[in-house]
Design a protein around this motif. Structure first.
Motif, short mmCIF file in Angstrom:
data_model
loop_
_atom_site.label_atom_id
_atom_site.label_comp_id
_atom_site.label_asym_id
_atom_site.label_seq_id
_atom_site.Cartn_x
_atom_site.Cartn_y
_atom_site.Cartn_z
N SER A 18 41.60 61.52 54.40
CA SER A 18 40.42 61.30 53.55
C SER A 18 40.48 59.98 52.79
CB SER A 18 40.27 62.46 52.56
OG SER A 18 41.36 62.48 51.63
N TYR A 19 41.53 59.19 53.02
CA TYR A 19 41.70 57.91 52.32
C TYR A 19 41.40 56.74 53.24
CZ TYR A 19 44.14 60.55 48.69
OH TYR A 19 44.45 61.44 47.70
N ASP A 20 40.98 55.64 52.62
CA ASP A 20 40.88 54.36 53.34
C ASP A 20 42.27 53.75 53.32
OD1 ASP A 20 40.45 51.83 54.33
OD2 ASP A 20 38.61 51.48 53.18
N ARG A 21 43.09 54.20 54.24
CA ARG A 21 44.51 53.85 54.23
C ARG A 21 44.73 52.34 54.40
NH1 ARG A 21 48.32 53.34 58.16
NH2 ARG A 21 50.48 53.80 57.57
N ARG A 22 43.94 51.72 55.25
CA ARG A 22 44.10 50.27 55.46
C ARG A 22 43.83 49.50 54.19
NH1 ARG A 22 41.37 49.00 61.41
NH2 ARG A 22 42.85 50.25 62.65
N ALA A 23 42.77 49.87 53.46
CA ALA A 23 42.46 49.18 52.21
C ALA A 23 43.56 49.38 51.19
CB ALA A 23 41.12 49.68 51.66
N LEU A 24 44.13 50.58 51.12
CA LEU A 24 45.22 50.86 50.19
C LEU A 24 46.45 50.04 50.53
CD1 LEU A 24 46.44 52.46 47.86
CD2 LEU A 24 46.81 54.37 49.44
N LEU A 25 46.79 49.97 51.81
CA LEU A 25 47.93 49.17 52.24
C LEU A 25 47.71 47.69 51.93
CD1 LEU A 25 48.80 50.81 55.67
CD2 LEU A 25 50.35 50.61 53.72
N ARG A 26 46.50 47.20 52.20
CA ARG A 26 46.20 45.79 51.92
C ARG A 26 46.33 45.50 50.43
NH1 ARG A 26 41.97 46.44 55.85
NH2 ARG A 26 40.46 46.79 54.17
N PHE A 27 45.86 46.42 49.61
CA PHE A 27 45.92 46.23 48.16
C PHE A 27 47.37 46.11 47.68
CE2 PHE A 27 46.67 48.27 44.04
CZ PHE A 27 45.93 47.43 43.21
N VAL A 28 48.21 47.09 48.03
CA VAL A 28 49.59 47.08 47.55
C VAL A 28 50.37 45.91 48.16
CG1 VAL A 28 51.73 48.40 47.36
CG2 VAL A 28 49.54 49.55 47.13
N ALA A 29 50.11 45.60 49.41
CA ALA A 29 50.78 44.47 50.05
C ALA A 29 50.44 43.16 49.33
CB ALA A 29 50.40 44.38 51.52
N ALA A 30 49.17 43.00 48.94
CA ALA A 30 48.76 41.78 48.24
C ALA A 30 49.44 41.68 46.88
CB ALA A 30 47.24 41.75 48.09
N VAL A 31 49.50 42.81 46.15
CA VAL A 31 50.17 42.79 44.84
C VAL A 31 51.65 42.45 45.02
CG1 VAL A 31 50.87 44.19 42.87
CG2 VAL A 31 48.57 44.43 43.80
N LYS A 32 52.28 43.10 45.98
CA LYS A 32 53.71 42.89 46.21
C LYS A 32 53.99 41.48 46.71
CE LYS A 32 57.90 44.34 46.12
NZ LYS A 32 58.55 44.51 44.80
N SER A 33 53.01 40.85 47.34
CA SER A 33 53.18 39.49 47.83
C SER A 33 53.02 38.45 46.73
CB SER A 33 52.16 39.21 48.95
OG SER A 33 52.38 40.08 50.04
N GLY A 34 52.60 38.89 45.54
CA GLY A 34 52.48 37.96 44.43
C GLY A 34 51.12 37.33 44.27
N ALA A 35 50.08 37.93 44.85
CA ALA A 35 48.73 37.38 44.70
C ALA A 35 48.35 37.32 43.22
CB ALA A 35 47.73 38.25 45.46
N GLU A 36 47.62 36.31 42.84
CA GLU A 36 47.25 36.11 41.44
C GLU A 36 46.41 37.26 40.91
OE1 GLU A 36 48.28 34.02 39.28
OE2 GLU A 36 49.46 32.78 40.64
N GLN A 37 45.48 37.76 41.71
CA GLN A 37 44.69 38.91 41.30
C GLN A 37 44.25 39.69 42.54
OE1 GLN A 37 41.50 37.22 38.95
NE2 GLN A 37 40.20 36.99 40.74
N VAL A 38 44.26 41.01 42.39
CA VAL A 38 43.89 41.90 43.49
C VAL A 38 42.97 42.97 42.93
CG1 VAL A 38 44.73 43.29 45.41
CG2 VAL A 38 46.20 41.51 44.46
N ARG A 39 41.90 43.27 43.65
CA ARG A 39 40.92 44.24 43.17
C ARG A 39 41.05 45.58 43.89
NH1 ARG A 39 38.38 39.26 42.98
NH2 ARG A 39 37.47 38.74 40.95
N ALA A 40 40.79 46.64 43.14
CA ALA A 40 40.85 47.99 43.70
C ALA A 40 39.56 48.74 43.33
CB ALA A 40 42.05 48.74 43.14
N PRO A 41 39.10 49.66 44.17
CA PRO A 41 37.92 50.47 43.85
C PRO A 41 38.21 51.41 42.68
CG PRO A 41 38.50 50.61 46.20
CD PRO A 41 39.66 49.99 45.50
N VAL A 42 37.16 51.93 42.09
CA VAL A 42 37.27 52.84 40.95
C VAL A 42 36.71 54.20 41.32
CG1 VAL A 42 36.55 53.27 38.56
CG2 VAL A 42 37.16 50.95 39.29
N TYR A 43 37.43 55.25 40.94
CA TYR A 43 37.02 56.63 41.23
C TYR A 43 36.64 57.33 39.94
CZ TYR A 43 37.21 61.38 43.18
OH TYR A 43 36.91 62.65 43.59
N SER A 44 35.58 58.14 39.99
CA SER A 44 35.16 58.93 38.84
C SER A 44 35.47 60.40 39.07
CB SER A 44 33.65 58.76 38.59
OG SER A 44 33.19 59.72 37.65
#
Length: 344
Positions: free
Chosen positions: A174-200
């Motif tokens: 039920s998750y967008d697994r690719r987007a989640l992996l891209r997000f954490v990989a970008a943070v771990k790679s030292g990107a200056e800023q990374v955006r994530a979706p918001v859940y209510s």
């Protein structure tokens, strides 16, 4: 439903032992609460009652004593791990020396220390993650701590409906697994800023066009049901190839554990409480449950647990416990009774 516990040989070791008694060996060192709490002696309590009220989940019975005896020493250990990784990074940069060029900007600077927090619905993993965020941010070595939940990477309800997955919400598919992996990989790679979706949790859906931005924190905590799930195998030609797992980007991981019967009871208690809080809001996805009687609410909660949360725990979440660095084992009163620490 079977109890979700550590293997008996892992839980039967003496307090603070390494699990090497009576011919048994274990990759974990096992501490009872008393032994673990003694590790807090070298640090000061940094959380007030007001702080605790802001971070604890609905229905959780957690006290400053719990914070002092369990979570404070845990936060200190995590800062030591973070410092160790930083030292390793510095040593690696020194070793690389002249090999570090301008086209390798990530070589010379520290990247965020990433902590995964896993566990069942209603076990208290969200409170654990929020507590760690507050406590870690008060240690001088890790002042900037961000927390992201994997809820933001759930597929929107419309997409779940299209795929016939609404009753599988929270299961790995039920998750967008690719987007989640891209997000954490970008943070771990030292990107200056990374955006994530918001859940209510009120609307039980992704908030359209809303994002949260993570800007190179000292520590990133990633909390979710399936954050320790192994990589999925993909067919490639005549052989299967493994993709990346989210946990490949974690420096350390925490699994919040309890017996399945206790977790189901906590889930039902929380469901009953939500009738007078979140469910009472007309905008709530679950507003239809607000007027249920106690008996009707209990029946409904047990049904949801039996159809969705219980199977997800048994099939997908509990099997990942052994992959964690640290396991916090709770008793029936929600208090952590034992801490299992993977040997380095």
């Amino acid at each position: 439903m079977g109890a979700v516990t550590a293997p008996e040989d892992a839980r039967a070791t003496p307090s603070g032992s390494n699990g090497d008694q009576a011919g048994h060996t274990s990759p974990f060192a096992d501490f009872d609460r008393a032994a673990w709490s003694r590790l807090a002696a070298s640090s000061e309590l940094t959380l007030s009652t007001a702080d605790l009220e802001r971070v604890k989940g609905l229905g959780e019975r957690i006290s400053l004593a719990d914070v002092d005896e369990v979570y404070r020493p845990l936060s200190r250990l995590l800062t030591l791990y973070s410092s160790g990784v930083q030292q390793l990074h510095a040593a690696t940069s020194t070793f690389l020396g002249g090999a570090a060029r301008a086209d390798q900007p990530g070589t010379a600077r520290r990247t965020p220390f990433v902590i995964g927090v896993a566990g069942s619905v209603a076990v208290g993993k969200s409170t654990t993650a929020r507590l760690l965020r507050v406590l870690l941010s008060r240690w001088p070595d890790t002042p900037r701590v961000e927390l992201v939940t994997t809820d933001g990477f759930l597929l929107p309800n419309a997409e779940l409906e299209r795929r016939g997955l609404m009753r599988r919400k929270g299961f790995p598919e039920s998750y967008d697994r690719r987007a989640l992996l891209r997000f954490v990989a970008a943070v771990k790679s030292g990107a200056e800023q990374v955006r994530a979706p918001v859940y209510s949790h009120l609307t039980y859906d992704i908030v359209p066009r809303a994002v949260m931005t993570v800007r190179r924190p000292d520590v990133l905590i990633v909390e979710g049901l399936n954050v320790l799930a192994p990589a999925r195998a993909h067919a490639g030609g005549s052989s299967a190839t493994s993709a990346l797992a989210l946990s490949d980007f974690f420096d350390v991981s925490v699994y919040v554990d309890a017996r399945a019967g206790d977790i189901e009871r906590w889930y039902v208690e929380r469901f009953l409480s939500l009738r007078e809080t979140a469910f009472a809001d007309p905008q709530s996805y679950f507003h239809r449950y607000a007027e249920l009687s106690d008996d009707e609410a209990r029946e409904r909660a047990h049904t949801i647990w039996g159809d969705i949360n219980g199977p997800n725990l048994v099939e997908n979440i509990a099997p990942t416990r052994g992959r964690a660095t640290i396991v916090l084992s709770k008793g029936p009163d929600h208090a952590v009774r034992r801490v299992r620490l993977r040997k380095l």
